[in-house]
Design an enzyme around this catalytic site. Structure first.
Site, PDB file in Angstrom:
ATOM      1  N   ARG A 210       0.847  -1.198   0.000  1.00 31.20           N
ATOM      2  CA  ARG A 210       0.000   0.000   0.000  1.00 31.20           C
ATOM      3  C   ARG A 210       0.884   1.250   0.000  1.00 31.20           C
ATOM      4  O   ARG A 210       0.794   2.091   0.897  1.00 31.20           O
ATOM      5  CB  ARG A 210      -0.942   0.004   1.202  1.00 31.20           C
ATOM      6  CG  ARG A 210      -2.022  -1.063   1.129  1.00 31.20           C
ATOM      7  CD  ARG A 210      -3.051  -0.871   2.217  1.00 31.20           C
ATOM      8  NE  ARG A 210      -4.116  -1.845   2.144  1.00 31.20           N
ATOM      9  CZ  ARG A 210      -5.223  -1.722   1.423  1.00 31.20           C
ATOM     10  NH1 ARG A 210      -5.392  -0.634   0.702  1.00 31.20           N
ATOM     11  NH2 ARG A 210      -6.152  -2.659   1.420  1.00 31.20           N
ATOM     12  N   GLN A 239       6.752  -4.819   4.172  1.00 29.32           N
ATOM     13  CA  GLN A 239       6.680  -6.270   4.002  1.00 29.32           C
ATOM     14  C   GLN A 239       6.186  -6.672   2.610  1.00 29.32           C
ATOM     15  O   GLN A 239       5.922  -7.845   2.366  1.00 29.32           O
ATOM     16  CB  GLN A 239       5.753  -6.863   5.072  1.00 29.32           C
ATOM     17  CG  GLN A 239       6.141  -6.462   6.483  1.00 29.32           C
ATOM     18  CD  GLN A 239       5.286  -7.103   7.561  1.00 29.32           C
ATOM     19  OE1 GLN A 239       5.793  -7.613   8.547  1.00 29.32           O
ATOM     20  NE2 GLN A 239       3.971  -7.085   7.392  1.00 29.32           N
ATOM     21  N   ASN A 268       6.819 -10.821   4.615  1.00 37.80           N
ATOM     22  CA  ASN A 268       5.456 -10.559   5.059  1.00 37.80           C
ATOM     23  C   ASN A 268       5.150 -11.399   6.297  1.00 37.80           C
ATOM     24  O   ASN A 268       4.900 -12.604   6.206  1.00 37.80           O
ATOM     25  CB  ASN A 268       4.461 -10.873   3.944  1.00 37.80           C
ATOM     26  CG  ASN A 268       3.028 -10.537   4.354  1.00 37.80           C
ATOM     27  OD1 ASN A 268       2.799  -9.816   5.318  1.00 37.80           O
ATOM     28  ND2 ASN A 268       2.070 -11.062   3.615  1.00 37.80           N
ATOM     29  N   ASP A 295      -2.501   1.665  11.113  1.00 32.42           N
ATOM     30  CA  ASP A 295      -2.593   0.859   9.903  1.00 32.42           C
ATOM     31  C   ASP A 295      -2.008   1.611   8.711  1.00 32.42           C
ATOM     32  O   ASP A 295      -1.869   2.841   8.734  1.00 32.42           O
ATOM     33  CB  ASP A 295      -4.049   0.496   9.613  1.00 32.42           C
ATOM     34  CG  ASP A 295      -4.455  -0.819  10.270  1.00 32.42           C
ATOM     35  OD1 ASP A 295      -3.567  -1.531  10.765  1.00 32.42           O
ATOM     36  OD2 ASP A 295      -5.660  -1.123  10.284  1.00 32.42           O
ATOM     37  N   ASP A 297      -3.477   1.618   5.690  1.00 31.03           N
ATOM     38  CA  ASP A 297      -4.527   1.969   4.733  1.00 31.03           C
ATOM     39  C   ASP A 297      -5.515   2.966   5.331  1.00 31.03           C
ATOM     40  O   ASP A 297      -6.723   2.809   5.218  1.00 31.03           O
ATOM     41  CB  ASP A 297      -5.260   0.714   4.253  1.00 31.03           C
ATOM     42  CG  ASP A 297      -5.828  -0.115   5.400  1.00 31.03           C
ATOM     43  OD1 ASP A 297      -5.470   0.149   6.569  1.00 31.03           O
ATOM     44  OD2 ASP A 297      -6.634  -1.027   5.134  1.00 31.03           O
ATOM     45  N   ASP A 407      -4.332  -7.351  18.388  1.00 27.88           N
ATOM     46  CA  ASP A 407      -4.661  -6.133  19.126  1.00 27.88           C
ATOM     47  C   ASP A 407      -5.578  -6.413  20.312  1.00 27.88           C
ATOM     48  O   ASP A 407      -5.381  -5.885  21.412  1.00 27.88           O
ATOM     49  CB  ASP A 407      -5.285  -5.082  18.196  1.00 27.88           C
ATOM     50  CG  ASP A 407      -6.359  -5.645  17.276  1.00 27.88           C
ATOM     51  OD1 ASP A 407      -6.825  -6.786  17.489  1.00 27.88           O
ATOM     52  OD2 ASP A 407      -6.745  -4.943  16.322  1.00 27.88           O
ATOM     53  N   HIS A 431     -10.688   4.866   8.035  1.00 30.72           N
ATOM     54  CA  HIS A 431     -10.248   3.518   7.663  1.00 30.72           C
ATOM     55  C   HIS A 431     -11.339   2.868   6.825  1.00 30.72           C
ATOM     56  O   HIS A 431     -12.520   3.202   6.971  1.00 30.72           O
ATOM     57  CB  HIS A 431      -9.981   2.694   8.937  1.00 30.72           C
ATOM     58  CG  HIS A 431      -9.359   1.354   8.704  1.00 30.72           C
ATOM     59  ND1 HIS A 431     -10.091   0.255   8.321  1.00 30.72           N
ATOM     60  CD2 HIS A 431      -8.074   0.927   8.828  1.00 30.72           C
ATOM     61  CE1 HIS A 431      -9.287  -0.793   8.209  1.00 30.72           C
ATOM     62  NE2 HIS A 431      -8.060  -0.417   8.512  1.00 30.72           N
TER      63      HIS A 431
END
Length: 665
Positions: A210, A239, A268, A295, A297, A407, A431
Site C-alpha cells: 500500500r 513487508q 510478510n 494501519d 490503509d 490487538d 479507515h
C-alpha cells in the site's frame, strides 16, 4: 475568565510557548474543498435548532432523549482561512459542538488527573462566545458567555470545571456575530497544569503493498510542525513487493521527516509481525515515551497524534489510548465507538449502547444522546492505538499471530496487568469500513479461528462450552452456505491450535502460503471475475430477483434448519454442477437461501467477483464429523491447553524470542 490583548506573532499558540505542555486539544478546521458532510465533523453550521425526540440504540438505558434539529445544512457559514483559523461573517452563528472540536469531557474526567481545564481562543473583531456542556444523557446546559468588543487581537481564557462529567458529557463553544465579522485566529482546550513526561512518540506503520496510502500518511505527519515536533521516529516495516520508497511523492515526504523515518524491509509477517518489529525497534533504538500503532490503509487527521499523546501524558496511570474509526468510504460516518470482548463466546463486539456506522452529517453530536455517555472498552484495534513505553516494556511484544486478535489479545493482556484502554472521541483516523467485506469466510477465516482460540486460552473462561458451541454453529452455517473452504480453514486452525504455542513462531512466515493453498482446493475459494464466466442461470428476471424472507420465530427457524440439513445430505442434481441454479447478490447470500440449492454464483462482499458454489454431500458429512471430533478434543484438552499457552506467553512476547525466531532469520 481573562481577556488579554495580544500581538499577531503570539496567535499560533494561545498563551505562549509555556502553554504547549498543557495543550489537550487544538481547535482544527476542515481542509479546503472538504464536502459539507466532512465539514460536519469539525463544525455544526445548522441554524434554527429545536427540540424533538430521537430513538436510542437497541439496549440503551432509558433516559431523556434530546434532539437538536437544524436547517440549512448546505450552507457554509464559516469562512475557513487555515487549519486553525476562520472568519465568522456578520449575522452568523456557528457551533464548534462537533466531533473534532467539542471536548469529550467525560473521558478526561474518568481517566485523567485533571479537575479543571481552560478554553483559550485568540480572536479579533466583535461578537460573542458561548460555552455549553452536556450531561451523559445529552441534556444541554449553558455554562457561560462573553461579549467581544475590544479592538485588536484578544486572547480569551475561560476556566471550566471538569468535575460534573463522571458518566459522560462534552464541552463546546459557539461563535456569534451581529453587525460585523469575527476572526478566530486559533484556539484550544488546555489543562490548568503542565503534563508529566515528554511528548516523544514513535509512530509505527507496518505495510504490505500500500505504498500510496503510506506516502499520504507520511506526508500528513510532516505537514504540521507541531505534530512533527512531537515525533521522535516513524518506523515503517515494509513487508510488500511494491515498495514505499518507489512511490511518487515519497522523496518529498521523506525529506521533511529526515532521519526520523526508518524503513525496514522484511518478509510478510502480517500485522503482528509488523507491529512487533515496530515495538522492538522503538524500545531498542529510540528514546520515545509513547509508541503509536497505525494501519497502512488509513487517512490521518494529524492532530489525532497530538491528542493521543496528550491524553496519555495526563492520564492518572499508564494506559492504552485508542483512536476511533471513521469510514473511509463515507467520511462523515463514525464506524466504531468502542469494542469489547464477550468473555464466554470470546468474540469481540461493539460496546453496549453504541451504534455502528453513525453518520455525523445526518445526526450531529448535539443531536445524538448516546454519544454523550462515556463508552468503556476492553481494547482498541490497531488502526490507531497509543501504548506508553512503560506498558510496552512491562507487557512485551505482540503475539506471533500474523493477523487477527493480536490487538484484542494485547488489550486483554494489558487489562490483566492493571492497564486499561480508553477509546477517545476526537482522536480518530479514517479507515476502510467493514461493510464491504466478510473476512470470516475468506482466507482470513483461518486466523479468526486459530487466534480466537489462542486468545481464549490466555484470557478466556475456565469452561469453553459457549466458545465451542458458537464455533460449531459457525461450522454448520459455513456448510449450509457451501463455504467449504472456510470449514477446511477452520479445521486447519483448530489443528494448529491443538499443536500448542510451540507452533506459533515456526508458522509465522509460512502459514499464509499454506492457507491460500488449502483454500484454493474448493470452489468457494477460487473467486471468478464475473458470473458471466460460467453459464448463467435460466431463471426468468422476476424469479431471479425474488428471495424468501428470513425466518424470525424459533419454530420456523428450527424447521428451516432441519430441511436444510436433510437437503444437504441428498445427492445434488447433476445438471446443476455445470449451470448454477441462481445468481445471488452478496446481501442475499443467507443460509435459508443457499441451503435449499444445489449450486449458485455468489458475489463477493466488495462486488469485485463471484464464487461458483456447488453442493457436496460427501464434504458436508465428513466436515461435520471432523469438526465435532476436533471440538470434543479441544473440550477435553482445554485445561492443559490453557496451562501451556499461559506458560508460554512470556517467551512468545519477549524481545529475545522475536529476535531469535524471526528478525535474525
Amino acid at each position: 475568565m481573562t481577556q488579554t490583548v495580544v500581538t499577531a506573532e503570539e496567535t499560533a499558540t494561545p498563551a505562549g510557548e509555556a502553554a504547549a505542555s498543557s495543550l489537550l486539544q487544538r481547535v482544527i478546521l476542515p481542509r479546503s474543498g472538504d464536502p459539507m458532510s466532512v465539514r460536519s465533523l469539525y463544525l455544526d453550521e445548522r441554524t434554527g435548532l429545536r427540540m424533538t425526540t430521537v430513538p436510542e440504540p437497541t439496549g440503551a438505558p432509558p433516559g431523556p432523549k434530546v434532539d437538536l434539529t437544524g436547517t440549512a445544512m448546505g450552507v457554509r457559514r464559516l469562512r475557513v482561512t487555515s487549519r486553525i483559523s476562520a472568519v465568522v461573517p456578520e449575522q452568523t452563528e456557528v457551533s464548534f459542538g462537533a466531533y473534532f472540536n467539542a471536548f469529550a469531557a467525560g473521558y478526561w474526567r474518568r481517566w485523567s488527573r485533571l479537575t479543571e481545564l481552560h478554553l483559550r481562543l485568540v480572536v479579533e473583531g466583535t461578537g460573542r462566545v458561548d460555552v455549553y456542556r452536556t450531561k451523559s444523557d445529552g441534556s444541554q446546559i449553558f455554562v457561560r458567555g462573553i461579549v467581544i468588543t475590544g479592538p485588536g487581537l484578544q486572547e480569551l481564557d475561560l476556566d471550566l470545571d471538569l468535575r460534573p462529567f463522571e458518566d459522560g458529557g462534552w464541552y463546546w463553544f459557539d461563535l456569534t456575530t451581529d453587525s460585523s465579522e469575527l476572526t478566530l485566529h486559533s484556539g484550544g482546550w488546555y489543562a490548568a497544569e503542565a503534563a508529566t513526561g515528554r511528548a516523544a512518540v514513535t509512530i509505527g506503520m507496518p505495510t504490505f503493498n500500500r505504498p500510496a496510502d503510506c506516502v499520504a500518511t507520511l506526508t500528513a505527519i510532516g505537514e504540521d510542525p507541531i505534530v512533527l515536533d512531537a515525533v521522535t521516529a516513524v518506523i515503517l516495516p515494509d513487508q510488500g513487493t511494491k515498495k514505499v520508497r518507489d512511490e511518487p511523492g515519497f522523496e518529498a515526504a521523506a525529506a521533511v521527516l529526515g532521519d526520523k523515518l526508518r524503513i525496514i524491509d522484511q518478509p510478510n509477517l502480517g500485522g503482528s509481525g509488523g507491529y512487533a518489529r515496530v515495538m522492538y525497534e522503538a524500545l531498542g533504538s529510540t528514546d520515545c515515551e509513547q509508541i503509536l500503532f497505525m494501519d497502512d490503509d488509513i487517512l490521518l487527521e494529524p492532530d489525532s497524534v497530538l491528542r493521543a499523546v496528550a491524553f496519555s501524558r495526563f492520564s492518572r496511570e499508564p494506559m492504552l489510548v485508542g483512536g476511533q474509526m471513521l469510514s473511509l468510504q463515507a467520511r462523515s460516518q463514525l464506524s466504531t465507538m468502542g469494542e469489547v470482548v464477550d468473555r464466554n463466546t470470546f468474540l469481540w463486539r461493539n460496546a453496549p449502547g453504541t451504534e455502528p456506522h453513525h453518520d455525523l452529517a445526518d445526526r450531529t453530536l448535539r443531536q445524538t444522546p448516546w454519544l454523550h455517555r462515556r463508552t468503556d472498552v476492553d481494547y482498541n484495534a490497531w488502526w490507531m492505538c497509543l501504548i506508553p513505553r512503560a506498558v510496552a516494556e512491562d507487557l512485551g511484544l505482540p503475539l506471533p499471530l500474523f493477523i487477527k486478535w493480536d490487538d484484542a489479545e494485547y488489550g486483554l493482556r494489558a487489562r490483566s496487568r492493571g492497564y486499561r484502554t480508553a477509546t477517545v472521541p476526537g482522536i480518530a483516523i479514517w479507515h476502510m469500513s467493514f461493510l464491504e467485506k466478510d473476512d470470516t469466510s475468506d482466507w482470513q477465516a483461518y486466523f479468526h479461528y486459530r487466534n480466537r482460540f489462542v486468545a481464549a486460552a490466555l484470557h478466556g473462561p475456565d469452561n469453553p462450552k459457549a466458545l465451542l458451541r458458537d464455533t460449531i454453529k459457525r461450522t454448520l452455517r459455513h456448510l449450509l452456505l457451501m463455504e467449504y473452504s472456510a470449514v477446511a480453514l477452520q479445521a486447519m486452525a483448530l489443528r494448529d491450535f491443538l499443536a500448542g504455542p510451540e507452533a506459533l513462531f515456526p508458522k509465522l512466515a509460512t502459514v499464509l502460503g499454506e492457507v491460500r493453498a488449502e483454500r484454493a482446493k474448493y470452489d468457494d475459494g477460487r473467486p471468478l471475475d464475473s458470473a458471466t464466466q460460467v453459464p448463467l442461470s435460466e431463471l426468468d428476471a422476476l424469479a431471479a430477483q425474488v428471495f424468501p424472507p428470513p425466518p424470525t420465530r424459533k419454530i420456523p427457524i428450527a424447521k428451516g434448519l432441519a430441511r436444510s440439513v436433510l437437503h444437504n445430505l441428498r445427492a445434488p442434481n447433476p445438471d446443476h454442477q455445470a449451470v448454477p441454479q441462481r445468481n445471488i447478490p452478496s446481501r442475499q447470500a443467507q443460509w435459508f437461501v443457499l441451503s435449499q440449492l444445489d449450486s449458485a454464483t455468489v458475489s463477493t462482499p466488495d462486488g469485485r467477483g463471484v464464487t461458483f458454489r456447488r453442493r457436496n454431500p460427501e464434504l458436508f458429512r465428513s466436515m461435520i464429523k471432523n469438526s465435532v471430533a476436533q471440538h470434543r478434543e479441544i473440550a477435553k484438552a482445554w485445561p492443559e491447553l490453557r496451562r501451556r499457552y499461559r506458560a508460554a506467553l512470556p517467551e512468545l512476547t519477549s524481545h529475545e524470542a522475536w529476535k531469535r525466531e524471526v528478525f535474525d532469520r
